[in-house]
Design a protein around this motif. Structure first.
Motif, PDB file in Angstrom:
ATOM      1  N   GLU A  50     -57.542  23.433   4.398  1.00 35.74           N
ATOM      2  CA  GLU A  50     -57.478  23.543   5.264  1.00 35.74           C
ATOM      3  C   GLU A  50     -56.987  22.377   6.095  1.00 35.74           C
ATOM      4  O   GLU A  50     -58.174  21.378   6.032  1.00 35.74           O
ATOM      5  CB  GLU A  50     -58.014  24.441   5.977  1.00 35.74           C
ATOM      6  CG  GLU A  50     -57.767  25.751   5.434  1.00 35.74           C
ATOM      7  CD  GLU A  50     -56.691  26.401   5.355  1.00 35.74           C
ATOM      8  OE1 GLU A  50     -55.796  26.069   6.557  1.00 35.74           O
ATOM      9  OE2 GLU A  50     -56.608  26.788   4.732  1.00 35.74           O
ATOM     10  N   ASN A  51     -56.251  22.366   6.708  1.00 39.29           N
ATOM     11  CA  ASN A  51     -55.908  20.911   7.865  1.00 39.29           C
ATOM     12  C   ASN A  51     -58.000  20.448   8.241  1.00 39.29           C
ATOM     13  O   ASN A  51     -58.116  19.337   7.919  1.00 39.29           O
ATOM     14  CB  ASN A  51     -55.526  20.916   8.309  1.00 39.29           C
ATOM     15  CG  ASN A  51     -54.655  19.392   9.372  1.00 39.29           C
ATOM     16  OD1 ASN A  51     -56.200  19.269   9.262  1.00 39.29           O
ATOM     17  ND2 ASN A  51     -53.560  19.400   9.239  1.00 39.29           N
ATOM     18  N   ASP A  52     -58.411  21.466   8.918  1.00 34.95           N
ATOM     19  CA  ASP A  52     -59.356  20.968   9.870  1.00 34.95           C
ATOM     20  C   ASP A  52     -60.527  20.836   9.312  1.00 34.95           C
ATOM     21  O   ASP A  52     -61.671  19.843   9.664  1.00 34.95           O
ATOM     22  CB  ASP A  52     -59.371  22.361  10.745  1.00 34.95           C
ATOM     23  CG  ASP A  52     -60.091  23.938  10.170  1.00 34.95           C
ATOM     24  OD1 ASP A  52     -59.687  23.935   8.631  1.00 34.95           O
ATOM     25  OD2 ASP A  52     -60.503  24.632  11.042  1.00 34.95           O
TER      26      ASP A  52
ATOM     27  N   GLN B 194     -50.970  23.873   2.630  1.00 32.18           N
ATOM     28  CA  GLN B 194     -50.272  25.548   3.435  1.00 32.18           C
ATOM     29  C   GLN B 194     -49.003  24.500   3.982  1.00 32.18           C
ATOM     30  O   GLN B 194     -48.811  25.614   4.864  1.00 32.18           O
ATOM     31  CB  GLN B 194     -51.221  24.826   4.535  1.00 32.18           C
ATOM     32  CG  GLN B 194     -51.416  23.911   5.346  1.00 32.18           C
ATOM     33  CD  GLN B 194     -53.278  23.917   6.500  1.00 32.18           C
ATOM     34  OE1 GLN B 194     -53.889  23.683   6.227  1.00 32.18           O
ATOM     35  NE2 GLN B 194     -53.140  23.841   7.684  1.00 32.18           N
TER      36      GLN B 194
END
Length: 254
Positions: free
Chosen positions: A191-193, A234
């Motif tokens: 995921e990006n974070d 994503q």
């Protein structure tokens, strides 16, 4: 792109690193691809007098057919690859492979490419020092990058003991992957974070090492820009747009 061979006779670990530095300094270079040195049956490198001159040692290794099906490979073929010469040891060659992995994974495939260029342009950190720091970070910290590094260590030990270079991950399909491609694929599934926090943790490690301190706004925006340029799983099939505090495109291009 340019292709380099690891472990040519006469090469040392230091000359190999210098060669990588020269290649990385070419702003027009898209990627560096690195390979083991194969001994072909009738090539001059395989003549007895040449082998004796450079004290060549080799192993019999399964030919790596990248992206081939795991269970439908046909008859296995083999090749001989160099593992030691008068100018480098097996441990030196393994270190060359580590550099091969970190350059291809984090620079050629872009996971940390613009961070590396930022620290080079702004703080005078050479690209090889930057990627040496990535390897050091992986060795000394318990993070997502270090977990990938642990897989790399097993891959290297297996490869240079004659067990072959195919890498399999059931999450990436039943195909044989070059290890650096599998590493990138696993990072792009994050995921990006999660990836943001991992990169920021490394950046803080690097800044402590080189004794510099980027303003948080700059560093956060740079990492955000770096991740924006990646095709994370994503975002597949979507058009991306993003706003940044700084004009990173002009900074890197001009």
């Amino acid at each position: 792109y340019t292709e380099l061979i690891m472990g040519l006779p006469g090469e040392t670990l230091e000359t190999f690193k210098k060669g990588l530095e020269v290649a990385l300094s070419d702003n027009d270079l898209g990627a560096i691809l690195l390979y083991n040195c194969g001994l072909l049956p009738n090539a001059p490198m395989n003549y007895p007098e040449y082998r004796e001159k450079y004290k060549l040692k080799s192993i019999r290794s399964p030919v790596f057919l990248q992206h081939s099906p795991k269970d439908d490979r046909g008859i296995q073929e083999y090749e001989n690859i160099l593992i030691e010469t008068s100018s480098y040891s097996l441990n030196d060659l393994k270190q060359m492979y580590r550099f091969s992995w970190v350059i291809q994974t984090f620079h050629s495939f872009g996971i940390l490419e613009y961070l590396a260029k930022y620290y080079s342009k702004t703080h005078g950190v050479s690209l090889m020092i930057f990627y040496e720091s990535v390897l050091e970070y992986c060795r000394t910290n318990n993070t997502l990058f270090s977990k990938e590094y642990d897989l790399l260590e097993k891959h290297i030990d297996d490869g240079y003991s004659g067990k072959g270079w195919a890498h399999y991950d059931s999450n990436l399909g039943d195909l044989s992957w070059p290890f650096e491609e599998a590493s990138v694929a696993r990072f792009l599934r994050l995921e990006n974070d999660v990836l943001f926090n991992e990169i920021k943790q490394f950046a803080q490690f690097l800044e402590n090492k080189i004794n510099c301190c980027s303003k948080p706004g700059i560093l956060n925006d740079l990492i955000k820009f770096q991740i924006f340029l990646l095709t994370l799983r994503q975002y597949l099939g979507k058009v991306k747009s993003e706003e940044f505090l700084f004009d990173w495109k002009s900074y890197f291009v001009d």
